[in-house]
Design an enzyme around this catalytic site. Structure first.
Site, mmCIF file in Angstrom:
data_model
loop_
_atom_site.group_PDB
_atom_site.id
_atom_site.type_symbol
_atom_site.label_atom_id
_atom_site.label_comp_id
_atom_site.label_asym_id
_atom_site.label_seq_id
_atom_site.Cartn_x
_atom_site.Cartn_y
_atom_site.Cartn_z
ATOM 1 N N ASP A 193 17.526 6.447 16.681
ATOM 2 C CA ASP A 193 16.311 6.484 17.483
ATOM 3 C C ASP A 193 15.261 5.634 16.760
ATOM 4 O O ASP A 193 14.947 5.906 15.599
ATOM 5 C CB ASP A 193 15.850 7.945 17.575
ATOM 6 C CG ASP A 193 15.007 8.234 18.795
ATOM 7 O OD1 ASP A 193 14.159 7.390 19.124
ATOM 8 O OD2 ASP A 193 15.185 9.311 19.396
ATOM 9 N N ASP A 196 12.181 4.455 21.357
ATOM 10 C CA ASP A 196 11.194 5.422 21.836
ATOM 11 C C ASP A 196 10.040 4.700 22.549
ATOM 12 O O ASP A 196 9.587 3.643 22.065
ATOM 13 C CB ASP A 196 10.655 6.169 20.596
ATOM 14 C CG ASP A 196 9.790 7.355 20.948
ATOM 15 O OD1 ASP A 196 10.266 8.242 21.662
ATOM 16 O OD2 ASP A 196 8.633 7.400 20.479
ATOM 17 N N GLU A 222 13.510 3.921 26.193
ATOM 18 C CA GLU A 222 12.751 4.925 26.933
ATOM 19 C C GLU A 222 11.532 4.197 27.479
ATOM 20 O O GLU A 222 10.718 3.682 26.710
ATOM 21 C CB GLU A 222 12.316 6.065 26.019
ATOM 22 C CG GLU A 222 11.635 7.180 26.788
ATOM 23 C CD GLU A 222 10.811 8.125 25.917
ATOM 24 O OE1 GLU A 222 10.647 9.280 26.303
ATOM 25 O OE2 GLU A 222 10.324 7.698 24.860
ATOM 26 N N HIS A 234 15.396 16.101 24.836
ATOM 27 C CA HIS A 234 14.661 16.963 23.900
ATOM 28 C C HIS A 234 13.197 17.142 24.321
ATOM 29 O O HIS A 234 12.480 17.918 23.701
ATOM 30 C CB HIS A 234 14.738 16.372 22.491
ATOM 31 C CG HIS A 234 14.038 15.052 22.397
ATOM 32 N ND1 HIS A 234 14.520 13.921 23.017
ATOM 33 C CD2 HIS A 234 12.881 14.689 21.809
ATOM 34 C CE1 HIS A 234 13.685 12.925 22.802
ATOM 35 N NE2 HIS A 234 12.673 13.366 22.071
ATOM 36 N N ASP A 235 12.752 16.409 25.334
ATOM 37 C CA ASP A 235 11.390 16.595 25.870
ATOM 38 C C ASP A 235 11.407 17.340 27.211
ATOM 39 O O ASP A 235 10.357 17.744 27.702
ATOM 40 C CB ASP A 235 10.720 15.235 26.143
ATOM 41 C CG ASP A 235 10.543 14.399 24.889
ATOM 42 O OD1 ASP A 235 10.361 14.978 23.806
ATOM 43 O OD2 ASP A 235 10.569 13.163 25.009
HETATM 44 O O1 TEU Z 1 8.468 10.689 24.385
HETATM 45 C C1 TEU Z 1 7.579 9.923 25.133
HETATM 46 C C2 TEU Z 1 7.001 10.597 26.272
HETATM 47 O O2 TEU Z 1 6.834 9.974 27.286
HETATM 48 C C3 TEU Z 1 6.619 12.013 26.096
HETATM 49 O O3 TEU Z 1 5.300 12.034 25.682
HETATM 50 C C4 TEU Z 1 6.742 12.764 27.324
HETATM 51 O O4 TEU Z 1 5.807 12.334 28.254
HETATM 52 C C5 TEU Z 1 6.499 14.183 26.973
HETATM 53 O O5 TEU Z 1 7.377 14.538 25.957
HETATM 54 C C6 TEU Z 1 6.732 15.058 28.138
HETATM 55 O O6 TEU Z 1 6.477 16.343 27.719
HETATM 56 C C7 TEU Z 1 8.908 10.164 23.191
HETATM 57 C C8 TEU Z 1 9.778 11.165 22.482
HETATM 58 O O7 TEU Z 1 10.921 11.403 23.254
HETATM 59 C C9 TEU Z 1 8.967 12.392 22.209
HETATM 60 O O8 TEU Z 1 9.737 13.420 21.640
HETATM 61 C C10 TEU Z 1 7.840 12.013 21.302
HETATM 62 O O9 TEU Z 1 6.963 13.103 21.149
HETATM 63 C C11 TEU Z 1 7.030 10.841 21.848
HETATM 64 O O10 TEU Z 1 7.847 9.788 22.336
HETATM 65 C C12 TEU Z 1 6.201 10.254 20.753
HETATM 66 O O11 TEU Z 1 7.020 9.599 19.834
#
Ligand code: TEU
Ligand code: CA
Length: 508
Positions: free
Chosen positions: A97, A193, A234, A306-307
């Site tokens: 990542d 990311d 992403e 994971h989000d």
């Molecule tokens: O996520 C990006 C992102 O778009 C998130 O902010 C999303 O909108 C949010 O998690 C929804 O709840 C990436 C990673 O996947 C995330 O874990 C990180 O927190 C973020 O970038 C910052 O690096």
């Protein structure tokens, strides 16, 4: 069958919650190594590791302090090398990542930038004398004052995650070096990311500049041999045609957008504003993206990450029949599938006590008076519950870093023993994908169906497969002919699909 890089099936793994081996309650690299037999038996080709680099951990690794080191929380570089090596003996490669939009505020580049504005790293972050109106994604202003540099720096996320300035060529050069470091170690894929954010303009408001995203990727990838790599971005802010442009140039092979994940959100509002889920809209969204990315385009196929807390809980009331249906649909659509750890056993959002929430985004939202009901469905901690290996958990001999009440019957051990389990459905589907080229390269042809049913053919030369899926919990009568069944889930017969039934069959 020749498998191209984008035919691989990726297992998305959250290292912190996968398997702990030293009893500290936190998953580690040795834990992943211990479970390689399981992953090979499941049938996946690559594992994507959420960040395991040195990090102060405010956002669990998404603020990196050193991109070419391993955080002692997860293990050592020797253990990382052992993992890459042993994975390859299991026919599994590793995807790292890469957090390129921002670093940790502890990163040496940021410290240099803060202390020495005229030095080589002085402009590698975004500094202004006055803040603007922009909000950070985690709430509050996106600008924080540094009393050292006596200026404000920009952060799309938490103040501990300052954004890099991609207008400085040195930034792309540094990331090219980081990618080469990992390729040298044997890594075969990268997930970038929030890569669309590297091309942002922030005055007066934030907006995305696609040309800058494209240039940034070109600069970073130019010195890198990417022939054997799977490149995943992403990029929730890119349009289908922008995604296709990046794919055409092989700057990215696969891109994540979040339209399906947002089906239970009120459009135009924050992720916490919920609306009820409508399976007919799921069907329309899937069709839209499949159509947009047909021919030269290519989709990412995922339900959770994971989000994104489990859609099984958010949309389908934890019903295991729906989990089987979602598995069959995900693994028969056209694109690269990403199975998020625990999907294969139907893990749910579980119950987390309010005082146990840990995610920075959730805590911020609750502090600002956010609704606990929204957090229970959309709080990111729910996506990060420890993997259920056995009824007792089997994740750690100590006390897990994140505590929750979760359905203990959904665990790997029990499902391995049960021929009808969801885990066996995943295994069968993944093995069918290995022998049926139509599921990989076959073109999509839609069948007319009632609004909550989706059906399509995958056609590849002489071969043609048919997929029928009931997205709802009502029986649906239909007129689509079924051939010999390769796999079916739920109750179905020639003219009817029972609740959440799904079938993959030959067309004749
Ligand atoms: O996520 C990006 C992102 O778009 C998130 O902010 C999303 O909108 C949010 O998690 C929804 O709840 C990436 C990673 O996947 C995330 O874990 C990180 O927190 C973020 O970038 C910052 O690096
Ligand atoms: Ca551990």
């Amino acid at each position: 069958m020749i498998k191209s890089h984008r035919h691989q099936v990726v297992y998305h793994l959250y290292p912190k919650s996968f398997q702990d081996t030293n009893g500290d309650g936190v998953g580690d690299l040795n834990g992943i190594r211990k479970r390689l037999d399981y992953l090979q038996r499941l049938g996946v080709d690559m594992i994507w590791l959420c960040p395991v680099y040195t990090s102060p951990g405010y956002d669990h690794g998404y603020g990196v302090a050193d991109y070419t080191s391993i955080d002692p929380l997860y293990g050592s570089m020797d253990e990382m090398e052992a993992l890459i090596d042993e994975a390859s003996r299991h026919d599994i490669t590793i995807m790292m990542d890469i957090v390129a939009n921002h670093t940790s505020s502890c990163h040496k580049w940021f410290i240099a930038s803060e202390h020495d504005p005229d030095g080589p790293y002085g402009d590698t972050y975004i500094w202004r004398d006055e803040p603007t109106e922009v909000e950070s994604f985690f709430g509050g202003s996106a600008w924080t004052y540094s009393s050292i540099r006596q200026q404000y720096y920009f952060h799309s996320f938490a103040k501990e995650q300052p954004d890099l300035n991609w207008n400085q060529p040195i930034v792309a050069k540094e990331f090219a070096r980081i990618l080469s470091f990992w390729i040298e170690k044997g890594v075969r894929g990268f997930r970038f990311d929030v890569i669309d954010l590297i091309g942002k303009q922030i005055h007066p408001h934030r907006w995305l500049n696609f040309e800058r995203v494209q240039e940034g990727l070109r600069e970073m990838l130019a010195p890198v041999d990417r022939s054997n790599l799977l490149l995943v971005g992403e990029a929730g802010g890119l349009s289908p045609s922008e995604i296709r442009q990046l794919q055409e140039e092989r700057l990215l092979d696969v891109v994540f957008n979040f339209e399906t994940c947002a089906l239970d959100e009120v459009a135009g509002k924050s992720k916490w504003h919920l609306q009820s889920f409508d399976p007919a809209e799921l069907k329309m969204t899937i069709k839209k993206w499949q159509d947009e990315m047909k021919e030269d385009g290519w989709n990412s196929l995922f339900w959770n990450n994971h989000d994104q807390p489990r859609v099984l809980s958010r949309w389908y009331d934890d019903d295991i029949r729906a989990a089987k249906m979602l598995a069959l649909l995900q693994l028969t659509l056209r694109g690269t599938p990403f199975i998020y750890q625990g999907d294969e056993i139907g893990m749910t959002n579980g119950n987390i006590q309010q005082s146990d929430y840990q995610d920075i985004e959730t805590l911020r939202y609750l502090q600002q008076g956010g609704a606990i009901q929204s957090v229970q469905l959309k709080g990111r901690d729910h996506a990060r519950l420890p993997m259920m290996w056995t009824k007792e958990g089997g994740f750690s001999t100590g006390s897990a870093w994140l505590q929750a009440m979760i359905d203990a019957d959904r665990n790997v051990h029990d499902q391995q023993l049960d021929d009808d389990s969801l885990l066996q459905v995943y295994r069968r589907l993944l093995s069918i994908r290995k022998t049926e080229p139509a599921l990989l390269d076959g073109e999509m042809r839609w069948q007319e169906t009632p609004s909550t049913m989706i059906a399509f053919d995958r056609i590849h030369g002489e071969q043609s497969l048919r997929i029928l899926v009931n997205l709802s919990n009502h029986s649906i009568r239909h007129r689509i002919k079924m051939g010999k069944t390769l796999i079916g889930v739920g109750d179905y017969c020639e003219e009817e699909l029972g609740p959440y039934a799904a079938v993959l069959c030959y067309t004749f």
